[in-house]
Design a protein around this motif. Sequence first.
Motif, short mmCIF file in Angstrom:
data_model
loop_
_atom_site.label_atom_id
_atom_site.label_comp_id
_atom_site.label_asym_id
_atom_site.label_seq_id
_atom_site.Cartn_x
_atom_site.Cartn_y
_atom_site.Cartn_z
N LEU A 184 7.93 35.00 -19.41
CA LEU A 184 7.92 34.42 -18.26
C LEU A 184 6.63 33.76 -18.12
O LEU A 184 5.63 34.57 -18.66
CB LEU A 184 7.62 34.75 -17.12
CG LEU A 184 7.94 33.99 -15.91
CD1 LEU A 184 9.01 34.82 -14.61
CD2 LEU A 184 6.01 34.45 -14.66
N LYS A 185 5.61 32.41 -17.78
CA LYS A 185 4.78 32.17 -17.69
C LYS A 185 4.46 30.96 -16.79
O LYS A 185 4.97 30.08 -16.10
CB LYS A 185 4.40 30.93 -19.03
CG LYS A 185 2.17 30.80 -19.46
CD LYS A 185 2.05 29.53 -20.72
CE LYS A 185 0.66 29.49 -19.90
NZ LYS A 185 0.14 29.17 -21.18
N ALA A 186 3.62 31.66 -15.41
CA ALA A 186 3.35 31.70 -14.31
C ALA A 186 2.11 31.38 -13.88
O ALA A 186 1.10 31.52 -14.55
CB ALA A 186 3.59 33.45 -13.38
N ILE A 187 1.67 30.17 -13.61
CA ILE A 187 0.47 29.30 -12.78
C ILE A 187 -0.12 29.94 -11.47
O ILE A 187 -0.71 30.28 -11.45
CB ILE A 187 0.71 27.35 -12.94
CG1 ILE A 187 1.28 27.05 -14.70
CG2 ILE A 187 -0.47 27.05 -12.26
CD1 ILE A 187 0.92 25.50 -14.30
N GLN A 188 0.70 29.52 -11.00
CA GLN A 188 0.53 30.26 -9.54
C GLN A 188 1.00 32.05 -9.19
O GLN A 188 1.55 32.60 -10.32
CB GLN A 188 0.99 29.55 -8.05
CG GLN A 188 0.86 28.17 -7.93
CD GLN A 188 -0.56 28.16 -8.37
OE1 GLN A 188 -1.38 28.54 -7.38
NE2 GLN A 188 -1.08 26.51 -8.20
N ASN A 189 -0.13 32.69 -8.32
CA ASN A 189 0.49 34.21 -8.41
C ASN A 189 1.71 34.19 -7.97
O ASN A 189 2.62 35.48 -8.23
CB ASN A 189 -0.73 35.02 -7.32
CG ASN A 189 -1.54 34.74 -7.80
OD1 ASN A 189 -2.75 34.34 -9.11
ND2 ASN A 189 -2.88 34.04 -6.94
N ASN A 190 2.25 33.51 -7.06
CA ASN A 190 3.21 33.83 -6.48
C ASN A 190 4.47 33.36 -7.18
O ASN A 190 5.43 33.55 -7.04
CB ASN A 190 3.47 33.36 -4.95
CG ASN A 190 4.51 34.41 -3.93
OD1 ASN A 190 5.07 35.06 -3.78
ND2 ASN A 190 4.86 32.85 -3.19
N ASP A 191 4.90 32.18 -8.10
CA ASP A 191 5.63 31.94 -9.25
C ASP A 191 6.49 33.09 -9.76
O ASP A 191 7.73 33.01 -10.18
CB ASP A 191 4.69 30.53 -10.03
CG ASP A 191 3.82 29.69 -9.96
OD1 ASP A 191 4.88 29.63 -8.67
OD2 ASP A 191 4.04 28.21 -9.91
N GLU A 192 6.25 33.93 -10.54
CA GLU A 192 6.27 35.33 -10.93
C GLU A 192 7.43 35.34 -9.97
O GLU A 192 8.78 35.84 -10.01
CB GLU A 192 5.64 35.46 -11.75
CG GLU A 192 6.31 37.52 -12.32
CD GLU A 192 5.56 38.03 -12.93
OE1 GLU A 192 5.71 39.08 -13.62
OE2 GLU A 192 3.76 37.92 -13.16
N LEU A 193 7.19 35.92 -8.51
CA LEU A 193 8.33 36.66 -7.58
C LEU A 193 9.42 35.45 -7.20
O LEU A 193 11.08 35.82 -7.41
CB LEU A 193 7.82 37.02 -6.27
CG LEU A 193 6.61 38.28 -6.57
CD1 LEU A 193 6.01 37.81 -4.79
CD2 LEU A 193 6.83 39.39 -6.83
N ILE A 194 9.41 34.55 -7.63
CA ILE A 194 9.64 32.69 -7.31
C ILE A 194 11.16 33.42 -8.38
O ILE A 194 12.10 33.23 -8.13
CB ILE A 194 9.02 31.65 -6.89
CG1 ILE A 194 8.68 32.26 -5.69
CG2 ILE A 194 10.68 30.73 -7.05
CD1 ILE A 194 7.94 30.98 -5.67
N GLY A 243 13.49 27.51 -17.11
CA GLY A 243 13.43 26.70 -16.53
C GLY A 243 11.97 26.39 -16.04
O GLY A 243 11.06 27.26 -15.74
N LEU A 244 11.77 25.62 -14.80
CA LEU A 244 10.75 25.30 -14.76
C LEU A 244 10.76 24.61 -13.17
O LEU A 244 11.11 24.28 -11.83
CB LEU A 244 10.11 23.27 -15.41
CG LEU A 244 10.98 23.36 -16.29
CD1 LEU A 244 10.85 21.13 -16.53
CD2 LEU A 244 9.69 24.05 -17.15
N LEU A 245 9.79 25.46 -12.41
CA LEU A 245 8.94 25.23 -11.29
C LEU A 245 7.40 25.30 -10.60
O LEU A 245 6.28 25.21 -11.36
CB LEU A 245 8.46 26.90 -10.92
CG LEU A 245 8.09 27.40 -9.46
CD1 LEU A 245 9.20 26.95 -8.58
CD2 LEU A 245 8.43 28.65 -8.94
N PHE A 246 8.03 23.46 -10.49
CA PHE A 246 6.66 23.42 -9.91
C PHE A 246 6.10 23.19 -8.24
O PHE A 246 6.50 23.29 -8.08
CB PHE A 246 7.18 21.05 -9.99
CG PHE A 246 7.21 21.19 -11.10
CD1 PHE A 246 6.72 20.08 -12.57
CD2 PHE A 246 8.29 20.96 -11.82
CE1 PHE A 246 6.54 19.30 -13.38
CE2 PHE A 246 9.39 20.31 -13.16
CZ PHE A 246 8.32 19.74 -13.95
N GLU A 247 4.59 22.96 -8.17
CA GLU A 247 4.27 23.39 -7.32
C GLU A 247 4.55 22.13 -6.39
O GLU A 247 5.12 22.02 -5.09
CB GLU A 247 2.83 22.78 -7.48
CG GLU A 247 1.96 23.33 -6.49
CD GLU A 247 0.94 23.03 -6.19
OE1 GLU A 247 -0.46 23.62 -5.59
OE2 GLU A 247 -0.16 22.35 -7.73
#
Length: 516
Positions: A184-194, A243-247
Amino acid sequence: MRDYLHQLKMIKLSPDIILFDLFKTILVFLIATSFALCVVEMNVISDNIFGVYMFGVAITSVITSGYIWGLLSSIGGVIAVNFFFTYPFFALNFSMSGYPITFALLLLMSVLVSALTTRVKKAAVLSAMRENRSENLTKMSNALLSANTLTKILEITVDFFSQSNQCSVIGYFGDPTEPEIKLLKAIQNNDELILNSPLELQVAKIAFTTNKISGVTLESEAHNCKGTYIPISVENRVYGVIGLLFENPDNVLMDVYKFSSIMVFQTILAIERQAIEEKAQQILLEKEKEKMRSNLLRAVSHDLRTPLTCIIGASSTLLENKDKITEETFDRLLHDIHHDAQWLIHMVENLLSITKISSEGAKVKKQDEVVEEIVAEAIARVHKRFPDASIYVSVPQEMLIVPMDATLIEQVLINLLENAIRHAQTVLPIALKVFQENKEIIFTITDYGKGIDPARISTIFEGDNGNASVDSNRGLGIGLSLCKTIILAHNGRIFAENQPCGGAVFTFALPMKGES
């Protein structure tokens, strides 16, 4: 391009951006009006003053986002021409004969200029984006070429997905609920939890099971999640999920999917190349095992025939002539039987060691061991068999830790030491030296005897006794072949060479773990 323009339309602008675009539109309008008033006052341009405003419309379209600001600038330009430069001056008058048509044409021209300028701007942005993605794709392909493990392949894939799409990324190899590898590579602090939430994991599982893009997409039904999950698959085989998580989920459109599919294809090529390399390595390993078995059979025929013949001959002599032989001869024959029996036990130990590391599916079980303890145990066992042997040992004062199978490495040391004692044909002592070099522990066994036949150095670890007699080379084949097999199983290296001053040196190196 349509997909990308559609994407740009759907981007939600923040209030700050809207206010800033409004400020830029008003500023360009005021500058254009001031410039137009100046050139009219100087009699530089009296007709076609609307061209100044059309130029302002083009500038507004370039420096702002969307069509709306260019359209507002167009309307403002038409009204300004009517107010400042059409009689009666400084008054609005749209009832003049033919003016409505002129107004409509001017407005249409300015709107077209705004639309064309915006389209050119978006085309330039799209071109820059595609160039950047093409560059990232090239870098990704080059990076994947050097990847030699599935973990490294997934790590490169996750990194480049994140760089190219400016989003947080999670990668699974295998079923997301029980993945072989997960990164996992998270940009925002909360993205890892999501991305680690049960809902997102469930949607990732759906993508893996159905082999279809799931989550936040344009065409599929909503799953009330925030991520977009793309299967890493070819035909009917699914390797994993990205998996991609966009702001801003509105940015997830077809253009992203198309580019992502190309990146996924690069990942699949790397996975399949890795599988082919592993298969080739397995074939090579099987070839080495088969070669070792052949060498083992040759070595057994050389190394076991002579002691068995001696035992049978001595025992037959004792049975048939026990009343005729002297006590001295009796003791000598018993000693020969005892010596050859010990040698057979040594051969059996070697055979068991080879069976342990060459059996199908067997692996060397490594544990951190203290080198000095292994050396001491090997020396003690050699002295039991050769009490009169002189062995000088040199080890570092600091404690060296090496991951190894202690029993097997002891066997290597014993084989090399006994080989030097038997075949050096010298009364000078044997030297065993241990030292650290870079990230390896080096073991050297040196004798000062007759050395090795130069013609045999390249094949001495292959279990080939050449044309030498069986008795004179007893133990040389199977013992050295075993040493090579054990060291290679530890990812080490082993070689032999002659000394310039006489004698032979056998050297093997083991990868070191930890610090001394």
